[in-house]
Scaffold this motif. Structure first.
Motif, PDB file in Angstrom:
ATOM      1  N   UNK A 102       0.626  -1.189   0.003  1.00 53.80           N
ATOM      2  CA  UNK A 102       0.106   0.072   0.130  1.00 53.80           C
ATOM      3  C   UNK A 102       0.811   1.268  -0.081  1.00 53.80           C
ATOM      4  N   UNK A 103       1.285   1.604  -1.204  1.00 52.88           N
ATOM      5  CA  UNK A 103       2.234   3.053  -1.238  1.00 52.88           C
ATOM      6  C   UNK A 103       1.465   4.142  -0.926  1.00 52.88           C
ATOM      7  N   UNK A 104       0.062   4.275  -0.892  1.00 55.69           N
ATOM      8  CA  UNK A 104      -0.618   5.350  -0.334  1.00 55.69           C
ATOM      9  C   UNK A 104      -1.935   5.121   0.030  1.00 55.69           C
ATOM     10  N   UNK A 105      -2.638   5.969   0.794  1.00 58.62           N
ATOM     11  CA  UNK A 105      -3.809   5.479   1.361  1.00 58.62           C
ATOM     12  C   UNK A 105      -4.760   5.071   0.449  1.00 58.62           C
ATOM     13  N   UNK A 106      -5.009   5.560  -0.882  1.00 57.05           N
ATOM     14  CA  UNK A 106      -5.805   5.113  -1.895  1.00 57.05           C
ATOM     15  C   UNK A 106      -5.462   4.305  -3.028  1.00 57.05           C
ATOM     16  N   UNK A 107      -4.053   3.696  -2.729  1.00 54.10           N
ATOM     17  CA  UNK A 107      -3.629   2.591  -3.847  1.00 54.10           C
ATOM     18  C   UNK A 107      -3.072   1.281  -2.932  1.00 54.10           C
ATOM     19  N   UNK A 108      -3.585   0.361  -3.623  1.00 52.35           N
ATOM     20  CA  UNK A 108      -3.212  -1.145  -3.095  1.00 52.35           C
ATOM     21  C   UNK A 108      -2.834  -1.932  -4.517  1.00 52.35           C
ATOM     22  N   UNK A 109      -1.806  -2.650  -4.205  1.00 51.68           N
ATOM     23  CA  UNK A 109      -1.003  -3.339  -5.027  1.00 51.68           C
ATOM     24  C   UNK A 109      -0.903  -4.857  -4.710  1.00 51.68           C
ATOM     25  N   UNK A 110      -1.172  -5.631  -5.179  1.00 56.85           N
ATOM     26  CA  UNK A 110      -1.269  -7.353  -4.983  1.00 56.85           C
ATOM     27  C   UNK A 110      -0.355  -7.979  -6.041  1.00 56.85           C
ATOM     28  N   UNK A 111       0.352  -8.746  -5.612  1.00 53.22           N
ATOM     29  CA  UNK A 111       0.956  -9.819  -6.634  1.00 53.22           C
ATOM     30  C   UNK A 111       1.018 -11.260  -5.822  1.00 53.22           C
ATOM     31  N   UNK A 112       0.373 -12.090  -6.454  1.00 56.12           N
ATOM     32  CA  UNK A 112       0.265 -13.593  -5.955  1.00 56.12           C
ATOM     33  C   UNK A 112       0.549 -14.643  -6.891  1.00 56.12           C
ATOM     34  N   UNK A 113       0.729 -15.695  -6.203  1.00 61.29           N
ATOM     35  CA  UNK A 113       0.679 -16.892  -7.218  1.00 61.29           C
ATOM     36  C   UNK A 113       0.506 -18.155  -6.438  1.00 61.29           C
ATOM     37  N   UNK A 114      -0.287 -19.158  -6.822  1.00 59.54           N
ATOM     38  CA  UNK A 114      -0.646 -20.465  -6.206  1.00 59.54           C
ATOM     39  C   UNK A 114      -0.248 -21.485  -7.186  1.00 59.54           C
ATOM     40  N   UNK A 115       0.254 -22.680  -6.859  1.00 59.24           N
ATOM     41  CA  UNK A 115       0.835 -23.745  -7.783  1.00 59.24           C
ATOM     42  C   UNK A 115       0.125 -25.010  -7.255  1.00 59.24           C
ATOM     43  N   UNK A 116       0.099 -25.980  -7.943  1.00 57.25           N
ATOM     44  CA  UNK A 116      -0.435 -27.250  -7.425  1.00 57.25           C
ATOM     45  C   UNK A 116      -0.031 -28.388  -8.630  1.00 57.25           C
TER      46      UNK A 116
END
Length: 220
Positions: free
Chosen positions: A55-69
């Motif tokens: 969360x670089x700012x109160x109004x900005x949200x960045x998400x990076x994810x990965x799931x493997x199986x």
């Protein structure tokens, strides 16, 4: 197309007030589904994944994810994964977002599909006119490598929401879909020459319809 919609174990770390790290271990495939019954007992390895939220700012949200199986085609040996990136911007009365993901299998098809690669992106936003009324618009694209009956689908969806009371939301959504193959049913239905019955036919590459929904929220 977000990760962590699984039944399993999840742990969250907060190394910084603006950063969260989530780790998940779950039974099943990367899609949160069980494997087909004929291979279910041969897949012992769980699905594993992680997501970083910044969360670089109160109004900005960045998400990076990965799931493997494992993909289920060769016991525990051939694996598949989802890589997902989401960004949100939430100024006053607005919510704007981009959600992109890529799904691939090392060898063999993705679980439940005939292809080993597919990808998608969703772009949209919502504006709160008042505390009770809001409008939104989103566009979505899905691409698949050759192997399924369709290799690309594009959709446009509008949303009008009304909340007459705090815990009730009524939604109206007009939606248009476009594909590069005839995957939608159309009227009039056709007559089966062998039985004489009137049956639906996949003979359209586009679709338009309206959805009306009602959502009740309980608690917080």
């Amino acid at each position: 197309m977000q990760p962590f919609r699984h039944l399993g174990l999840r742990a969250t770390l907060e190394p910084h007030e603006d950063i969260d790290i989530t780790i998940v271990v779950a039974r099943g495939s990367i899609f949160g589904t069980q494997f087909p019954s004929d291979v279910r007992n041969t897949v012992l390895a769980p699905a594993v994944g992680a997501q970083v939220v910044y969360r670089p700012a109160d109004t900005v949200n960045l998400r990076l994810g990965s799931v493997a199986s494992p993909n289920g085609s060769n016991g525990n040996r051939d694996w598949q994964a989802i890589i997902d990136f989401i960004t949100e911007w939430t100024p006053v009365r607005w919510r704007l977002f981009v959600d992109a993901d890529y799904q691939f299998s090392s060898r063999g098809p993705l679980t439940g599909l005939a292809v080993s690669k597919q990808w998608g992106v969703s772009l949209g936003g919502r504006y709160d006119i008042t505390d009770d009324w809001s409008v939104g618009l989103r566009g979505e694209y899905l691409g698949l490598e050759p192997g399924e009956s369709v290799t690309s689908v594009f959709t446009v969806t509008g949303t009008v929401r009304y909340s007459p009371i705090e815990y009730l939301i009524i939604s109206l959504e007009p939606r248009a879909e476009f594909a590069d193959a005839n995957i939608y049913y159309a009227r009039p239905f056709v007559t089966d020459p062998t039985t004489g019955d009137t049956v639906p036919s996949l003979n359209k590459d586009w679709f338009f319809g309206f959805w009306i929904g009602m959502t009740a929220r309980i608690g917080n």
